[in-house]
Design an enzyme around this catalytic site. Structure first.
Site, mmCIF file in Angstrom:
data_model
loop_
_atom_site.group_PDB
_atom_site.id
_atom_site.type_symbol
_atom_site.label_atom_id
_atom_site.label_comp_id
_atom_site.label_asym_id
_atom_site.label_seq_id
_atom_site.Cartn_x
_atom_site.Cartn_y
_atom_site.Cartn_z
ATOM 1 N N ARG A 244 5.495 3.498 -32.073
ATOM 2 C CA ARG A 244 6.581 4.374 -31.629
ATOM 3 C C ARG A 244 7.868 3.898 -32.260
ATOM 4 O O ARG A 244 8.080 2.695 -32.378
ATOM 5 C CB ARG A 244 6.755 4.255 -30.104
ATOM 6 C CG ARG A 244 5.659 4.863 -29.306
ATOM 7 C CD ARG A 244 5.890 6.332 -29.175
ATOM 8 N NE ARG A 244 4.915 6.936 -28.294
ATOM 9 C CZ ARG A 244 5.075 8.123 -27.740
ATOM 10 N NH1 ARG A 244 6.168 8.801 -27.980
ATOM 11 N NH2 ARG A 244 4.155 8.627 -26.983
ATOM 12 N N GLU A 273 13.283 9.915 -35.559
ATOM 13 C CA GLU A 273 12.343 10.938 -36.002
ATOM 14 C C GLU A 273 12.731 12.290 -35.416
ATOM 15 O O GLU A 273 13.125 12.312 -34.244
ATOM 16 C CB GLU A 273 10.955 10.526 -35.467
ATOM 17 C CG GLU A 273 9.835 10.796 -36.411
ATOM 18 C CD GLU A 273 8.524 10.222 -35.895
ATOM 19 O OE1 GLU A 273 8.453 9.008 -35.658
ATOM 20 O OE2 GLU A 273 7.603 11.013 -35.733
ATOM 21 N N HIS A 291 4.674 9.834 -40.045
ATOM 22 C CA HIS A 291 3.922 9.939 -38.782
ATOM 23 C C HIS A 291 2.555 10.633 -38.977
ATOM 24 O O HIS A 291 2.284 11.672 -38.372
ATOM 25 C CB HIS A 291 4.746 10.673 -37.712
ATOM 26 C CG HIS A 291 4.334 10.287 -36.319
ATOM 27 N ND1 HIS A 291 5.202 10.288 -35.264
ATOM 28 C CD2 HIS A 291 3.138 9.896 -35.806
ATOM 29 C CE1 HIS A 291 4.568 9.918 -34.165
ATOM 30 N NE2 HIS A 291 3.297 9.671 -34.478
HETATM 31 N N1 LIG Z 1 1.160 6.853 -35.759
HETATM 32 C C1 LIG Z 1 0.453 7.752 -35.122
HETATM 33 O O1 LIG Z 1 0.222 8.856 -35.603
HETATM 34 C C2 LIG Z 1 -0.114 7.426 -33.769
HETATM 35 C C3 LIG Z 1 -1.303 8.052 -33.346
HETATM 36 C C4 LIG Z 1 -1.826 7.724 -32.100
HETATM 37 C C5 LIG Z 1 -1.151 6.814 -31.275
HETATM 38 N N2 LIG Z 1 0.012 6.252 -31.711
HETATM 39 C C6 LIG Z 1 0.732 5.284 -30.863
HETATM 40 O O2 LIG Z 1 0.030 4.057 -30.848
HETATM 41 C C7 LIG Z 1 0.385 3.339 -29.657
HETATM 42 C C8 LIG Z 1 -0.822 2.641 -29.078
HETATM 43 O O3 LIG Z 1 -1.820 3.581 -28.718
HETATM 44 P P1 LIG Z 1 -3.191 3.118 -28.013
HETATM 45 O O4 LIG Z 1 -4.065 4.315 -27.988
HETATM 46 O O5 LIG Z 1 -3.685 1.855 -28.607
HETATM 47 O O6 LIG Z 1 -2.636 2.819 -26.527
HETATM 48 P P2 LIG Z 1 -3.331 1.939 -25.386
HETATM 49 O O7 LIG Z 1 -2.745 2.409 -24.107
HETATM 50 O O8 LIG Z 1 -4.820 1.959 -25.539
HETATM 51 O O9 LIG Z 1 -2.816 0.435 -25.692
HETATM 52 C C9 LIG Z 1 -1.500 0.017 -25.544
HETATM 53 C C10 LIG Z 1 -1.530 -1.455 -25.110
HETATM 54 O O10 LIG Z 1 -0.197 -1.978 -25.171
HETATM 55 C C11 LIG Z 1 -0.018 -2.884 -24.058
HETATM 56 N N3 LIG Z 1 1.425 -3.013 -23.837
HETATM 57 C C12 LIG Z 1 2.272 -2.136 -23.238
HETATM 58 N N4 LIG Z 1 3.540 -2.584 -23.301
HETATM 59 C C13 LIG Z 1 3.500 -3.788 -23.941
HETATM 60 C C14 LIG Z 1 4.473 -4.740 -24.323
HETATM 61 N N5 LIG Z 1 5.765 -4.537 -24.064
HETATM 62 N N6 LIG Z 1 4.058 -5.868 -24.945
HETATM 63 C C15 LIG Z 1 2.752 -6.081 -25.220
HETATM 64 N N7 LIG Z 1 1.774 -5.204 -24.884
HETATM 65 C C16 LIG Z 1 2.149 -4.073 -24.276
HETATM 66 C C17 LIG Z 1 -0.796 -2.242 -22.931
HETATM 67 O O11 LIG Z 1 -1.161 -3.201 -21.951
HETATM 68 C C18 LIG Z 1 -2.024 -1.685 -23.678
HETATM 69 O O12 LIG Z 1 -3.105 -2.596 -23.683
HETATM 70 C C19 LIG Z 1 1.072 4.375 -28.769
HETATM 71 O O13 LIG Z 1 2.472 4.150 -28.812
HETATM 72 C C20 LIG Z 1 0.798 5.698 -29.406
HETATM 73 O O14 LIG Z 1 1.843 6.618 -29.187
HETATM 74 C C21 LIG Z 1 0.547 6.521 -32.927
#
Ligand SMILES: NC(=O)c1ccc[n+]([C@@H]2O[C@H](COP(=O)([O-])OP(=O)(O)OC[C@H]3O[C@@H](n4cnc5c(N)ncnc54)[C@H](O)[C@@H]3O)[C@@H](O)[C@H]2O)c1
Length: 316
Positions: A244, A273, A291
């Site tokens: 993000r 963005e 993205h």
């Molecule tokens: N670039 C893209 O196109 C794209 C696509 C899909 C998802 N994403 C992004 O990827 C990110 C992760 O997605 P995911 O499916 O793995 O999510 P997820 O919920 O499976 O995992 C996120 C993890 O981060 C941990 N977490 C939360 N806050 C934290 C912090 N401050 N410090 C350390 N750990 C922390 C949580 O405990 C969790 O285990 C999201 O922000 C999502 O929006 C981006």
């Protein structure tokens, strides 16, 4: 039962829905005509990606709507709590794109350690006149094998990234605010598997020890990486953000790159963005993508099929 996939859906998703007896419309109806369209065509499920907004007005004025589906992860464009309060199912597809994002992390990493982000800019301009100079400029690349990847946020995408890292011979250190320990299972093409047991480390330890750092946290209220975190990192570290925009302080990043604390960055998401800062876009040591982490054909197919499976179990 009729479904409108307003931002499109993969053929695999359409096929899966049709085989379960649903009718799927794939017209793209303008936002201000959506309420009329849904009511006129008796749409019972509305599928969107990130473009169409599903706010209170649609939920209130389309009483036959039973389900809202988001192809992807983020639900910022849907009034989820309100829809649920009104008895409308809201689903998304959190599993489908983890591997695609993890592969993009490595696209940035492999490109960056051999300066592809820069040589792809200079070769078209000078490749025929300054070939030998450019060869010299890009001859001090490095390898990922044997290096340490620090992963901040070890959920679905963090773990998918760890699997690739382990597979190419990297050491993995992770920090997660919730997950104390976990097993990561690497699956190979012939069904062989290897299980790695990994433990949580403090954020400080990860920042101090990693050669490369990649962020996989959800939307945050505060930066996860800012000035103080950069200070802890090894000199010449590389940092990737596909999570993000708000997770990484871009002003602190530019400062850390100017002092050469950070050798390169790979960014798929941006604080401002869809209008990333010019300083970020023009920086010679930043590898940039708009993205596209989840945007592979394979992920779109998995998204379609995951939506179809969930819709069938809820509405059939
Ligand atoms: N670039 C893209 O196109 C794209 C696509 C899909 C998802 N994403 C992004 O990827 C990110 C992760 O997605 P995911 O499916 O793995 O999510 P997820 O919920 O499976 O995992 C996120 C993890 O981060 C941990 N977490 C939360 N806050 C934290 C912090 N401050 N410090 C350390 N750990 C922390 C949580 O405990 C969790 O285990 C999201 O922000 C999502 O929006 C981006």
């Amino acid at each position: 039962m009729r479904i409108l996939a307003n931002d499109g859906i993969s053929q695999a998703g359409i096929d899966a829905l049709k085989s379960n007896g649903f009718e799927v419309l794939t017209v793209n109806v303008a936002q201000n005509q959506l309420i009329d369209y849904i009511n006129k065509h008796k749409i019972e499920a509305l599928l969107v990606r990130s473009a169409t907004e599903v706010r209170k007005d649609i939920i209130d004025q389309c009483p036959e709507l039973k389900l809202i589906g988001r192809g992807g992860v983020g639900m910022d464009n849907i009034d989820v709590a309100y829809a649920k309060e009104k008895g409308v199912h809201v689903i998304n597809t959190p599993e489908a794109s983890s591997e695609s994002v993890a592969e993009l992390v490595f696209a940035h990493l492999y490109g960056a350690v051999r300066f592809l982000y820069d040589s792809n800019r200079t070769m078209p301009l000078d490749g025929d006149t300054r070939f030998k100079d450019l060869k010299k400029d890009y001859s001090s690349g490095s390898e990922l094998r044997g290096k340490t990847l620090g992963i901040i946020g070890f959920g679905k995408i963090g773990q998918a990234t760890a699997k690739i890292a382990l597979g190419v011979g990297m050491k993995v250190l992770y920090h997660d605010s919730e997950i104390e320990e976990t097993s990561v299972i690497l699956k190979f093409y012939d069904d062989q598997t290897i299980t790695f047991n990994l433990k949580n480390h403090s954020k400080e330890d990860v920042l101090k020890s990693a050669d490369f750092i990649t962020l996989h946290v959800p939307k945050q209220k505060a930066y996860v990486i800012s000035k103080n975190e950069f200070k802890l990192m090894k000199d010449g570290v590389g940092i990737i953000n596909t999570a993000r925009g708000g997770a990484l302080d871009e002003v602190a990043l530019i400062d850390a790159m100017e002092s050469r604390k950070v050798a390169f960055a790979g960014l798929d998401v941006y604080e401002s963005e869809p209008k990333p800062e010019i300083k970020i876009l023009m920086h010679p040591d930043i590898s940039l993508t708009p993205h596209i982490g989840a945007a592979t054909k394979e992920a779109q197919d998995r998204i379609g099929v995951e939506l179809a499976t969930k819709i069938s179990s809820l509405l059939k």
